[in-house]
Design a protein around this motif. Structure first.
Motif, PDB file in Angstrom:
ATOM      1  N   GLU A 180      20.040  -0.914   0.440  1.00 21.16           N
ATOM      2  CA  GLU A 180      18.829  -1.665   0.095  1.00 21.16           C
ATOM      3  C   GLU A 180      17.636  -1.232   0.937  1.00 21.16           C
ATOM      4  O   GLU A 180      16.522  -1.069   0.425  1.00 21.16           O
ATOM      5  N   SER A 181      17.843  -1.026   2.213  1.00 23.41           N
ATOM      6  CA  SER A 181      16.749  -0.605   3.091  1.00 23.41           C
ATOM      7  C   SER A 181      16.194   0.751   2.664  1.00 23.41           C
ATOM      8  O   SER A 181      14.972   0.944   2.607  1.00 23.41           O
ATOM      9  N   GLU A 182      17.065   1.682   2.343  1.00 21.25           N
ATOM     10  CA  GLU A 182      16.634   3.004   1.891  1.00 21.25           C
ATOM     11  C   GLU A 182      15.939   2.909   0.534  1.00 21.25           C
ATOM     12  O   GLU A 182      14.946   3.595   0.291  1.00 21.25           O
ATOM     13  N   GLN A 183      16.436   2.041  -0.357  1.00 18.12           N
ATOM     14  CA  GLN A 183      15.787   1.861  -1.649  1.00 18.12           C
ATOM     15  C   GLN A 183      14.367   1.303  -1.469  1.00 18.12           C
ATOM     16  O   GLN A 183      13.439   1.726  -2.158  1.00 18.12           O
ATOM     17  N   ARG A 184      14.197   0.385  -0.529  1.00 18.27           N
ATOM     18  CA  ARG A 184      12.868  -0.173  -0.258  1.00 18.27           C
ATOM     19  C   ARG A 184      11.931   0.914   0.258  1.00 18.27           C
ATOM     20  O   ARG A 184      10.772   0.994  -0.137  1.00 18.27           O
ATOM     21  N   ARG A 185      12.421   1.750   1.171  1.00 15.81           N
ATOM     22  CA  ARG A 185      11.614   2.838   1.708  1.00 15.81           C
ATOM     23  C   ARG A 185      11.223   3.796   0.598  1.00 15.81           C
ATOM     24  O   ARG A 185      10.068   4.202   0.492  1.00 15.81           O
ATOM     25  N   MET A 186      12.187   4.154  -0.261  1.00 14.67           N
ATOM     26  CA  MET A 186      11.922   5.065  -1.369  1.00 14.67           C
ATOM     27  C   MET A 186      10.920   4.454  -2.350  1.00 14.67           C
ATOM     28  O   MET A 186      10.003   5.139  -2.814  1.00 14.67           O
ATOM     29  N   ALA A 187      11.088   3.185  -2.664  1.00 14.98           N
ATOM     30  CA  ALA A 187      10.184   2.516  -3.599  1.00 14.98           C
ATOM     31  C   ALA A 187       8.771   2.485  -3.049  1.00 14.98           C
ATOM     32  O   ALA A 187       7.811   2.792  -3.769  1.00 14.98           O
ATOM     33  N   LEU A 188       8.630   2.128  -1.772  1.00 15.96           N
ATOM     34  CA  LEU A 188       7.297   2.091  -1.179  1.00 15.96           C
ATOM     35  C   LEU A 188       6.665   3.473  -1.182  1.00 15.96           C
ATOM     36  O   LEU A 188       5.487   3.619  -1.524  1.00 15.96           O
ATOM     37  N   GLN A 189       7.429   4.496  -0.844  1.00 17.49           N
ATOM     38  CA  GLN A 189       6.871   5.847  -0.828  1.00 17.49           C
ATOM     39  C   GLN A 189       6.425   6.274  -2.224  1.00 17.49           C
ATOM     40  O   GLN A 189       5.352   6.850  -2.390  1.00 17.49           O
ATOM     41  N   ASN A 190       7.229   5.965  -3.244  1.00 20.86           N
ATOM     42  CA  ASN A 190       6.849   6.297  -4.623  1.00 20.86           C
ATOM     43  C   ASN A 190       5.575   5.569  -5.041  1.00 20.86           C
ATOM     44  O   ASN A 190       4.701   6.152  -5.699  1.00 20.86           O
ATOM     45  N   ILE A 191       5.457   4.299  -4.667  1.00 21.06           N
ATOM     46  CA  ILE A 191       4.265   3.537  -5.027  1.00 21.06           C
ATOM     47  C   ILE A 191       3.046   4.075  -4.290  1.00 21.06           C
ATOM     48  O   ILE A 191       1.969   4.232  -4.879  1.00 21.06           O
ATOM     49  N   LEU A 192       3.198   4.392  -3.000  1.00 19.80           N
ATOM     50  CA  LEU A 192       2.069   4.941  -2.245  1.00 19.80           C
ATOM     51  C   LEU A 192       1.635   6.295  -2.799  1.00 19.80           C
ATOM     52  O   LEU A 192       0.436   6.586  -2.861  1.00 19.80           O
ATOM     53  N   ASP A 193       2.593   7.111  -3.235  1.00 15.63           N
ATOM     54  CA  ASP A 193       2.256   8.398  -3.847  1.00 15.63           C
ATOM     55  C   ASP A 193       1.477   8.194  -5.144  1.00 15.63           C
ATOM     56  O   ASP A 193       0.468   8.870  -5.387  1.00 15.63           O
ATOM     57  N   ALA A 194       1.948   7.261  -5.991  1.00 11.50           N
ATOM     58  CA  ALA A 194       1.255   6.978  -7.252  1.00 11.50           C
ATOM     59  C   ALA A 194      -0.127   6.387  -6.970  1.00 11.50           C
ATOM     60  O   ALA A 194      -1.101   6.702  -7.673  1.00 11.50           O
ATOM     61  N   TRP A 195      -0.225   5.565  -5.947  1.00  9.73           N
ATOM     62  CA  TRP A 195      -1.501   4.960  -5.547  1.00  9.73           C
ATOM     63  C   TRP A 195      -2.501   6.062  -5.188  1.00  9.73           C
ATOM     64  O   TRP A 195      -3.637   6.069  -5.669  1.00  9.73           O
ATOM     65  N   ASP A 196      -2.057   6.983  -4.327  1.00  3.93           N
ATOM     66  CA  ASP A 196      -2.933   8.087  -3.914  1.00  3.93           C
ATOM     67  C   ASP A 196      -3.359   8.940  -5.104  1.00  3.93           C
ATOM     68  O   ASP A 196      -4.512   9.368  -5.194  1.00  3.93           O
ATOM     69  N   GLU A 197      -2.445   9.154  -6.034  1.00  3.74           N
ATOM     70  CA  GLU A 197      -2.766   9.947  -7.228  1.00  3.74           C
ATOM     71  C   GLU A 197      -3.811   9.236  -8.087  1.00  3.74           C
ATOM     72  O   GLU A 197      -4.762   9.860  -8.572  1.00  3.74           O
ATOM     73  N   ALA A 198      -3.652   7.928  -8.264  1.00  5.76           N
ATOM     74  CA  ALA A 198      -4.618   7.173  -9.061  1.00  5.76           C
ATOM     75  C   ALA A 198      -5.993   7.181  -8.402  1.00  5.76           C
ATOM     76  O   ALA A 198      -7.013   7.333  -9.077  1.00  5.76           O
ATOM     77  N   LEU A 199      -6.031   7.041  -7.078  1.00  6.62           N
ATOM     78  CA  LEU A 199      -7.308   7.108  -6.365  1.00  6.62           C
ATOM     79  C   LEU A 199      -7.959   8.470  -6.563  1.00  6.62           C
ATOM     80  O   LEU A 199      -9.174   8.557  -6.800  1.00  6.62           O
ATOM     81  N   ALA A 200      -7.142   9.527  -6.491  1.00 10.37           N
ATOM     82  CA  ALA A 200      -7.661  10.889  -6.665  1.00 10.37           C
ATOM     83  C   ALA A 200      -8.200  11.103  -8.075  1.00 10.37           C
ATOM     84  O   ALA A 200      -9.105  11.918  -8.283  1.00 10.37           O
ATOM     85  N   GLU A 201      -7.670  10.358  -9.056  1.00 12.27           N
ATOM     86  CA  GLU A 201      -8.131  10.469 -10.436  1.00 12.27           C
ATOM     87  C   GLU A 201      -9.360   9.605 -10.706  1.00 12.27           C
ATOM     88  O   GLU A 201      -9.871   9.583 -11.817  1.00 12.27           O
ATOM     89  N   GLY A 202      -9.812   8.852  -9.698  1.00 11.83           N
ATOM     90  CA  GLY A 202     -11.028   8.068  -9.845  1.00 11.83           C
ATOM     91  C   GLY A 202     -10.845   6.582 -10.088  1.00 11.83           C
ATOM     92  O   GLY A 202     -11.824   5.871 -10.309  1.00 11.83           O
ATOM     93  N   VAL A 203      -9.617   6.079 -10.053  1.00 13.69           N
ATOM     94  CA  VAL A 203      -9.400   4.644 -10.208  1.00 13.69           C
ATOM     95  C   VAL A 203      -9.829   3.975  -8.905  1.00 13.69           C
ATOM     96  O   VAL A 203      -9.441   4.412  -7.819  1.00 13.69           O
ATOM     97  N   SER A 204     -10.628   2.918  -9.010  1.00 15.57           N
ATOM     98  CA  SER A 204     -11.086   2.242  -7.796  1.00 15.57           C
ATOM     99  C   SER A 204      -9.921   1.498  -7.140  1.00 15.57           C
ATOM    100  O   SER A 204      -8.995   1.034  -7.821  1.00 15.57           O
ATOM    101  N   ALA A 205      -9.983   1.375  -5.822  1.00 15.07           N
ATOM    102  CA  ALA A 205      -8.926   0.704  -5.068  1.00 15.07           C
ATOM    103  C   ALA A 205      -8.772  -0.758  -5.499  1.00 15.07           C
ATOM    104  O   ALA A 205      -7.643  -1.265  -5.586  1.00 15.07           O
ATOM    105  N   ASP A 206      -9.885  -1.441  -5.796  1.00 14.28           N
ATOM    106  CA  ASP A 206      -9.818  -2.842  -6.222  1.00 14.28           C
ATOM    107  C   ASP A 206      -9.092  -2.998  -7.555  1.00 14.28           C
ATOM    108  O   ASP A 206      -8.254  -3.881  -7.718  1.00 14.28           O
ATOM    109  N   ILE A 207      -9.424  -2.137  -8.506  1.00 10.39           N
ATOM    110  CA  ILE A 207      -8.764  -2.195  -9.814  1.00 10.39           C
ATOM    111  C   ILE A 207      -7.291  -1.840  -9.673  1.00 10.39           C
ATOM    112  O   ILE A 207      -6.414  -2.491 -10.259  1.00 10.39           O
TER     113      ILE A 207
END
Length: 98
Positions: A26-53
């Motif tokens: 479970e701990s490793e799954q949480r780490r993996m999930a957070l990393q995947n979400i942070l990666d997708a977050w960074d990608e969306a920001l790079a594509e121009g999606v505002s942080a608030d949205i």
């Protein structure tokens, strides 16, 4: 001699409880999930999606999935405890940027 199914490739990846012992805990799954979400977050920001949205959309998606899984009342009770958890720093990520 009785045939032992423990060596059978069909059962080799499943333990006595029916769980795959090679699956992340479970701990490793949480780490993996957070990393995947942070990666997708960074990608969306790079594509121009505002942080608030991005943030409000992520919260909506998370709460919608939780309501579907646990029901509105359970999620409302969990959400009622969020202010204290935020104030205690539970959601503060300490990132070092060089």
């Amino acid at each position: 001699m009785a045939e032992d199914s423990s060596g059978d490739s069909l059962f080799s990846s499943i333990d006595d409880e029916g769980l795959d012992p090679s699956a992340p805990n479970e701990s490793e799954q949480r780490r993996m999930a957070l990393q995947n979400i942070l990666d997708a977050w960074d990608e969306a920001l790079a594509e121009g999606v505002s942080a608030d949205i991005l943030a409000t959309t992520a919260i909506f998606a998370a709460l919608s999935d939780m309501v579907e899984a646990y029901g509105e009342e359970a999620v409302a009770e969990m959400a009622a405890g969020l202010p204290d958890r935020v104030r205690q720093g539970e959601f503060t990520l300490n990132r070092v940027v060089n």
